[in-house]
Design a protein around this motif. Sequence first.
Motif, PDB file in Angstrom:
ATOM      1  N   LYS A  60       0.824  -1.207   0.000  1.00 45.41           N
ATOM      2  CA  LYS A  60       0.000   0.000   0.000  1.00 45.41           C
ATOM      3  C   LYS A  60       0.856   1.254   0.000  1.00 45.41           C
ATOM      4  O   LYS A  60       1.925   1.304   0.604  1.00 45.41           O
ATOM      5  N   GLY A  61       0.339   2.292  -0.670  1.00 48.20           N
ATOM      6  CA  GLY A  61       0.990   3.592  -0.673  1.00 48.20           C
ATOM      7  C   GLY A  61       0.172   4.554  -1.504  1.00 48.20           C
ATOM      8  O   GLY A  61      -0.980   4.264  -1.866  1.00 48.20           O
ATOM      9  N   SER A  62       0.743   5.710  -1.818  1.00 52.72           N
ATOM     10  CA  SER A  62       0.028   6.630  -2.702  1.00 52.72           C
ATOM     11  C   SER A  62      -0.268   5.949  -4.030  1.00 52.72           C
ATOM     12  O   SER A  62      -1.282   6.208  -4.678  1.00 52.72           O
ATOM     13  N   ASP A  63       0.632   5.065  -4.459  1.00 52.06           N
ATOM     14  CA  ASP A  63       0.384   4.085  -5.513  1.00 52.06           C
ATOM     15  C   ASP A  63       0.483   2.715  -4.855  1.00 52.06           C
ATOM     16  O   ASP A  63       1.288   2.519  -3.945  1.00 52.06           O
ATOM     17  N   THR A  64      -0.308   1.766  -5.315  1.00 53.53           N
ATOM     18  CA  THR A  64      -0.305   0.431  -4.733  1.00 53.53           C
ATOM     19  C   THR A  64       0.169  -0.590  -5.746  1.00 53.53           C
ATOM     20  O   THR A  64      -0.260  -0.572  -6.906  1.00 53.53           O
ATOM     21  N   ILE A  65       1.058  -1.479  -5.299  1.00 55.92           N
ATOM     22  CA  ILE A  65       1.534  -2.587  -6.109  1.00 55.92           C
ATOM     23  C   ILE A  65       0.947  -3.881  -5.560  1.00 55.92           C
ATOM     24  O   ILE A  65       1.010  -4.144  -4.355  1.00 55.92           O
ATOM     25  N   ILE A  66       0.372  -4.687  -6.440  1.00 49.63           N
ATOM     26  CA  ILE A  66      -0.123  -6.005  -6.076  1.00 49.63           C
ATOM     27  C   ILE A  66       0.741  -7.024  -6.804  1.00 49.63           C
ATOM     28  O   ILE A  66       0.781  -7.036  -8.037  1.00 49.63           O
ATOM     29  N   ALA A  67       1.455  -7.852  -6.051  1.00 47.18           N
ATOM     30  CA  ALA A  67       2.415  -8.789  -6.641  1.00 47.18           C
ATOM     31  C   ALA A  67       1.963 -10.228  -6.439  1.00 47.18           C
ATOM     32  O   ALA A  67       1.457 -10.594  -5.377  1.00 47.18           O
ATOM     33  N   GLU A  68       2.175 -11.040  -7.461  1.00 52.81           N
ATOM     34  CA  GLU A  68       1.928 -12.477  -7.402  1.00 52.81           C
ATOM     35  C   GLU A  68       3.238 -13.227  -7.193  1.00 52.81           C
ATOM     36  O   GLU A  68       4.312 -12.715  -7.548  1.00 52.81           O
ATOM     37  N   PRO A  69       3.165 -14.470  -6.709  1.00 53.92           N
ATOM     38  CA  PRO A  69       4.391 -15.257  -6.558  1.00 53.92           C
ATOM     39  C   PRO A  69       5.147 -15.466  -7.865  1.00 53.92           C
ATOM     40  O   PRO A  69       6.364 -15.645  -7.861  1.00 53.92           O
ATOM     41  N   SER A  70       4.441 -15.445  -8.999  1.00 57.15           N
ATOM     42  CA  SER A  70       5.068 -15.644 -10.299  1.00 57.15           C
ATOM     43  C   SER A  70       5.964 -14.494 -10.723  1.00 57.15           C
ATOM     44  O   SER A  70       6.747 -14.614 -11.658  1.00 57.15           O
ATOM     45  N   GLY A  71       5.833 -13.337 -10.065  1.00 59.80           N
ATOM     46  CA  GLY A  71       6.573 -12.145 -10.446  1.00 59.80           C
ATOM     47  C   GLY A  71       5.741 -11.127 -11.192  1.00 59.80           C
ATOM     48  O   GLY A  71       6.167  -9.982 -11.385  1.00 59.80           O
ATOM     49  N   ALA A  72       4.542 -11.511 -11.623  1.00 59.22           N
ATOM     50  CA  ALA A  72       3.638 -10.548 -12.266  1.00 59.22           C
ATOM     51  C   ALA A  72       3.102  -9.574 -11.222  1.00 59.22           C
ATOM     52  O   ALA A  72       3.008  -9.898 -10.033  1.00 59.22           O
ATOM     53  N   ALA A  73       2.754  -8.376 -11.670  1.00 58.54           N
ATOM     54  CA  ALA A  73       2.302  -7.351 -10.730  1.00 58.54           C
ATOM     55  C   ALA A  73       1.252  -6.453 -11.377  1.00 58.54           C
ATOM     56  O   ALA A  73       1.184  -6.301 -12.602  1.00 58.54           O
ATOM     57  N   LEU A  74       0.419  -5.883 -10.519  1.00 59.77           N
ATOM     58  CA  LEU A  74      -0.561  -4.871 -10.894  1.00 59.77           C
ATOM     59  C   LEU A  74      -0.176  -3.554 -10.246  1.00 59.77           C
ATOM     60  O   LEU A  74       0.463  -3.530  -9.184  1.00 59.77           O
TER      61      LEU A  74
END
Length: 293
Positions: free
Chosen positions: A205-219
Amino acid sequence: MSQAPTPLNSEWIAAHPAPVHGEGTTKNSRGRVLAIGGSRMVPGALRLTGEAALRVGAGKLQMATPRSLALQLGLLVPEAASIALPEDAKGEIAEAGEALAAPLQGCDTLVLGPGIGDAGAAAYLLRLVFGTTLRDLTVVIDAMAIGCLNDLRNEAKPFAGRIILTPHHGEMAALAGCDEQQVTDEPQRWACEIAAHFGAVVVLKGSDTIIAEPSGAALHYGGGGIGLATGGSGDVLAGAIAGLLSRGSCPLVAAGWGVWLHGQSGRRVATTSGPIGFLAREVPAEFPRLLPQ
């Protein structure tokens, strides 16, 4: 070099729908959430978490909190069951194994951490959960409980693929054993490393949020505005994700939808209340307006 994250926007939401429940749905089939947390210092945290879970459509909610808080919390959220747990002299949860045995058996998703102010209490509860044989249980780990994972890496392994972590940058630094500025400089790197290590979806979480998967892919989500940078906002997000998990969303979809609902709802509240100064408890009321019918 890490692949650029996928934008978490309306197109992603349309391509990854939240569950829709048809005729014949019961409150049990809509999902059962158990929220464990709270303390004498932060007695209302589970109210925010629990209401968010209900507002995203969970059918049943149990809230487990220190005994001295349970009655008041139950009155604040009359739609939920309130479970009184043993507490220590500081008002933190203690020796709650017996009291939690039946509630754990009766839930689909657990959210653990909101309002807990003592690392020892959080670690005790994590060990209790990881020691169960509940193979279908999904778990959202938030707040104080996140840092406790450092000492429970082996115990967490059976839950790989069923865990969502929701750290802010400080909590991520504690978990990763790095400086907070390093997390700020490379959020995707750290989110992906921790996701891979624990087999978890990580919502950094932050001013922008990163959502990461175990595979290395991210949103990547661009943020719901500065108004969400307020006490209790993370408790709401954790509850929203837990509610979506309980309804049958996979961890990535639950995390993506939870972050998107939280951010878009913050934007909606800001249009009526102003961009700053609204309360975290005002956000969940917007969730049903954004969910699919």
